[in-house]
Design a protein around this motif. Structure first.
Motif, PDB file in Angstrom:
ATOM      1  N   LEU A 144       0.907  -1.202  -0.118  1.00 26.68           N
ATOM      2  CA  LEU A 144       0.072  -0.051   0.150  1.00 26.68           C
ATOM      3  C   LEU A 144       0.917   1.026  -0.146  1.00 26.68           C
ATOM      4  O   LEU A 144       0.554   2.348  -0.664  1.00 26.68           O
ATOM      5  CB  LEU A 144      -0.926  -0.008   1.023  1.00 26.68           C
ATOM      6  CG  LEU A 144      -1.863  -0.996   1.409  1.00 26.68           C
ATOM      7  CD1 LEU A 144      -2.929  -0.923   2.543  1.00 26.68           C
ATOM      8  CD2 LEU A 144      -3.003  -0.725   0.080  1.00 26.68           C
ATOM      9  N   GLY A 145       2.045   1.035   0.906  1.00 26.88           N
ATOM     10  CA  GLY A 145       3.063   2.247   0.773  1.00 26.88           C
ATOM     11  C   GLY A 145       3.573   2.693  -0.648  1.00 26.88           C
ATOM     12  O   GLY A 145       3.675   3.757  -1.082  1.00 26.88           O
ATOM     13  N   ARG A 146       3.938   1.680  -1.305  1.00 25.61           N
ATOM     14  CA  ARG A 146       4.280   1.867  -2.758  1.00 25.61           C
ATOM     15  C   ARG A 146       3.301   2.279  -3.527  1.00 25.61           C
ATOM     16  O   ARG A 146       3.569   3.180  -4.540  1.00 25.61           O
ATOM     17  CB  ARG A 146       4.921   0.323  -3.149  1.00 25.61           C
ATOM     18  CG  ARG A 146       6.152   0.120  -2.594  1.00 25.61           C
ATOM     19  CD  ARG A 146       6.790  -1.321  -3.566  1.00 25.61           C
ATOM     20  NE  ARG A 146       5.960  -2.394  -3.276  1.00 25.61           N
ATOM     21  CZ  ARG A 146       6.178  -3.259  -2.210  1.00 25.61           C
ATOM     22  NH1 ARG A 146       7.188  -3.222  -1.382  1.00 25.61           N
ATOM     23  NH2 ARG A 146       5.460  -4.427  -2.196  1.00 25.61           N
ATOM     24  N   GLU A 147       1.812   1.803  -3.349  1.00 28.79           N
ATOM     25  CA  GLU A 147       0.931   2.384  -4.249  1.00 28.79           C
ATOM     26  C   GLU A 147       0.665   3.759  -3.953  1.00 28.79           C
ATOM     27  O   GLU A 147       0.427   4.752  -4.844  1.00 28.79           O
ATOM     28  CB  GLU A 147      -0.390   1.521  -3.973  1.00 28.79           C
ATOM     29  CG  GLU A 147      -0.195   0.141  -4.764  1.00 28.79           C
ATOM     30  CD  GLU A 147      -1.600  -0.748  -4.398  1.00 28.79           C
ATOM     31  OE1 GLU A 147      -2.250  -0.036  -3.717  1.00 28.79           O
ATOM     32  OE2 GLU A 147      -1.615  -1.952  -4.548  1.00 28.79           O
ATOM     33  N   GLU A 148       0.715   4.210  -2.618  1.00 26.02           N
ATOM     34  CA  GLU A 148       0.244   5.338  -2.182  1.00 26.02           C
ATOM     35  C   GLU A 148       1.748   6.547  -2.598  1.00 26.02           C
ATOM     36  O   GLU A 148       1.096   7.531  -3.148  1.00 26.02           O
ATOM     37  CB  GLU A 148       0.452   5.367  -0.501  1.00 26.02           C
ATOM     38  CG  GLU A 148       0.527   6.979  -0.212  1.00 26.02           C
ATOM     39  CD  GLU A 148       0.351   6.912   1.443  1.00 26.02           C
ATOM     40  OE1 GLU A 148       0.069   7.927   1.902  1.00 26.02           O
ATOM     41  OE2 GLU A 148       1.183   6.257   2.012  1.00 26.02           O
ATOM     42  N   ASP A 149       2.961   5.805  -2.838  1.00 31.47           N
ATOM     43  CA  ASP A 149       3.800   6.874  -3.233  1.00 31.47           C
ATOM     44  C   ASP A 149       3.646   7.156  -4.629  1.00 31.47           C
ATOM     45  O   ASP A 149       3.868   8.312  -5.177  1.00 31.47           O
ATOM     46  CB  ASP A 149       5.279   6.196  -2.983  1.00 31.47           C
ATOM     47  CG  ASP A 149       5.689   6.125  -1.581  1.00 31.47           C
ATOM     48  OD1 ASP A 149       5.079   7.050  -0.794  1.00 31.47           O
ATOM     49  OD2 ASP A 149       6.373   5.334  -1.239  1.00 31.47           O
ATOM     50  N   ALA A 150       3.184   5.932  -5.545  1.00 33.48           N
ATOM     51  CA  ALA A 150       3.132   6.138  -6.990  1.00 33.48           C
ATOM     52  C   ALA A 150       1.986   7.127  -7.238  1.00 33.48           C
ATOM     53  O   ALA A 150       2.136   8.085  -7.938  1.00 33.48           O
ATOM     54  CB  ALA A 150       2.892   4.744  -7.668  1.00 33.48           C
ATOM     55  N   LEU A 151       0.715   7.055  -6.555  1.00 32.89           N
ATOM     56  CA  LEU A 151      -0.319   7.929  -6.762  1.00 32.89           C
ATOM     57  C   LEU A 151       0.286   9.346  -6.167  1.00 32.89           C
ATOM     58  O   LEU A 151      -0.155  10.139  -6.942  1.00 32.89           O
ATOM     59  CB  LEU A 151      -1.397   7.703  -5.903  1.00 32.89           C
ATOM     60  CG  LEU A 151      -2.051   6.303  -6.197  1.00 32.89           C
ATOM     61  CD1 LEU A 151      -3.208   5.812  -5.027  1.00 32.89           C
ATOM     62  CD2 LEU A 151      -2.701   6.400  -7.472  1.00 32.89           C
ATOM     63  N   CYS A 152       0.973   9.533  -4.885  1.00 35.35           N
ATOM     64  CA  CYS A 152       1.199  10.912  -4.709  1.00 35.35           C
ATOM     65  C   CYS A 152       2.228  11.553  -5.855  1.00 35.35           C
ATOM     66  O   CYS A 152       2.079  12.691  -6.158  1.00 35.35           O
ATOM     67  CB  CYS A 152       1.917  10.878  -3.403  1.00 35.35           C
ATOM     68  SG  CYS A 152       0.985  10.618  -2.068  1.00 35.35           S
ATOM     69  N   SER A 153       3.109  10.675  -6.581  1.00 37.56           N
ATOM     70  CA  SER A 153       3.934  11.107  -7.619  1.00 37.56           C
ATOM     71  C   SER A 153       2.930  11.619  -8.784  1.00 37.56           C
ATOM     72  O   SER A 153       3.250  12.717  -9.425  1.00 37.56           O
ATOM     73  CB  SER A 153       4.969  10.166  -8.060  1.00 37.56           C
ATOM     74  OG  SER A 153       5.902   9.638  -6.845  1.00 37.56           O
ATOM     75  N   GLY A 154       1.882  10.843  -8.976  1.00 38.77           N
ATOM     76  CA  GLY A 154       1.176  11.278 -10.224  1.00 38.77           C
ATOM     77  C   GLY A 154       0.351  12.435  -9.605  1.00 38.77           C
ATOM     78  O   GLY A 154       0.257  13.343 -10.757  1.00 38.77           O
ATOM     79  N   LEU A 155      -0.035  12.780  -8.592  1.00 33.85           N
ATOM     80  CA  LEU A 155      -0.664  13.761  -8.168  1.00 33.85           C
ATOM     81  C   LEU A 155       0.206  14.981  -8.205  1.00 33.85           C
ATOM     82  O   LEU A 155       0.006  16.176  -8.606  1.00 33.85           O
ATOM     83  CB  LEU A 155      -1.320  13.663  -6.871  1.00 33.85           C
ATOM     84  CG  LEU A 155      -2.083  14.644  -6.033  1.00 33.85           C
ATOM     85  CD1 LEU A 155      -3.277  15.383  -6.986  1.00 33.85           C
ATOM     86  CD2 LEU A 155      -2.478  14.509  -4.671  1.00 33.85           C
ATOM     87  N   SER A 156       1.152  14.944  -7.816  1.00 35.66           N
ATOM     88  CA  SER A 156       2.396  15.859  -7.778  1.00 35.66           C
ATOM     89  C   SER A 156       2.553  16.332  -9.309  1.00 35.66           C
ATOM     90  O   SER A 156       2.694  17.783  -9.541  1.00 35.66           O
ATOM     91  CB  SER A 156       3.851  15.555  -7.130  1.00 35.66           C
ATOM     92  OG  SER A 156       4.670  16.525  -7.266  1.00 35.66           O
TER      93      SER A 156
END
Length: 233
Positions: free
Chosen positions: A24-36
């Motif tokens: 979940l942490g890896r998925e969260e980081d990927a989503l945050c990078s996309g959002l950024s």
């Protein structure tokens, strides 16, 4: 033995949860990078659009009776969308304005009167309507509230301009505005058998002049004003 089995099951469950948390942490980081990445495009685009909108709004407001020095400002502030991620900061704007020279810019919703808000809304709707590919139906419920005198005539001119290219429904108590309409409808409340009903029916011919006369105060002066408004409208 039973306790050993219970402990083993708990350890296995915790190990599984730890793996799930990492995933979940890896998925969260990927989503945050996309959002950024999206915010890196959105925030500058909003600032650029705000600069263009400011100029258009000021031009519209001057045409609606405001000072030639009227100024509109968009003050941006950041909102963190994810705790601890400074790159996930969304910028949103609040409208400030200076309706008259010599004043400090203040929030529109804090210092504008009802009439000023009505004209500001009319200016904004005018800009939006011009930029839309399809002509929408515009509905104004007493957009002339708190407006009078020469300013009311400027509002009437703007409404006439908008109504020339799209359907518009306008509710008003001012004869100056009503006289410009292509079709007139009279709305009234009445009580029948102890219950209140709202009726709406179309006015035609002499009934239009009679109603505009009534809105203008009645009498010979009201009728003269009604005739003048209908001819000029």
């Amino acid at each position: 033995m039973a306790l050993r089995n219970e402990v083993a099951e708990n350890i296995e469950f915790l190990d599984s949860c730890a793996l799930d948390l990492k995933q979940l942490g890896r998925e969260e980081d990927a989503l945050c990078s996309g959002l950024s990445a999206l915010l890196a495009e959105l925030n500058p685009a909003r600032r650029a659009a705000a600069a263009q909108l400011r100029e258009m709004l000021e031009a519209e407001l001057r045409g609606l009776g405001f000072s030639e020095q009227v100024q509109v400002e968009f003050v941006f502030s950041g909102r963190e969308l994810h705790p601890g991620r400074a790159d996930c900061m969304e910028e949103k704007a609040q409208i400030f304005w200076k309706p008259n020279p010599g004043q400090q810019a203040q929030p529109l919703d804090k210092i504008a009167s009802g009439g000023e808000l009505s004209r500001f809304l009319l200016a904004l709707v005018s800009i939006i309507a011009r930029r839309m590919s399809e002509a929408p139906t515009l509905i104004f419920d007493e957009v002339d509230a708190g407006v009078g005198g020469i300013t009311l005539n400027k509002v009437a001119d703007k409404l006439r301009e908008l109504g020339s290219s799209r359907q518009m429904l306008l509710i008003t108590h001012w004869p100056n505005l009503a006289a410009n309409a292509g079709r007139h409808f009279f709305v009234q409340k009445e009580v029948l058998d102890g219950e209140t009903y709202t009726r709406c029916f179309r006015l035609e011919g002499a009934a239009v002049a009679d109603e505009i006369c009534r809105m203008a105060g009645g009498g010979e002066q009201g009728r003269a004003l009604a005739r003048e408004l209908i001819v000029n409208g």
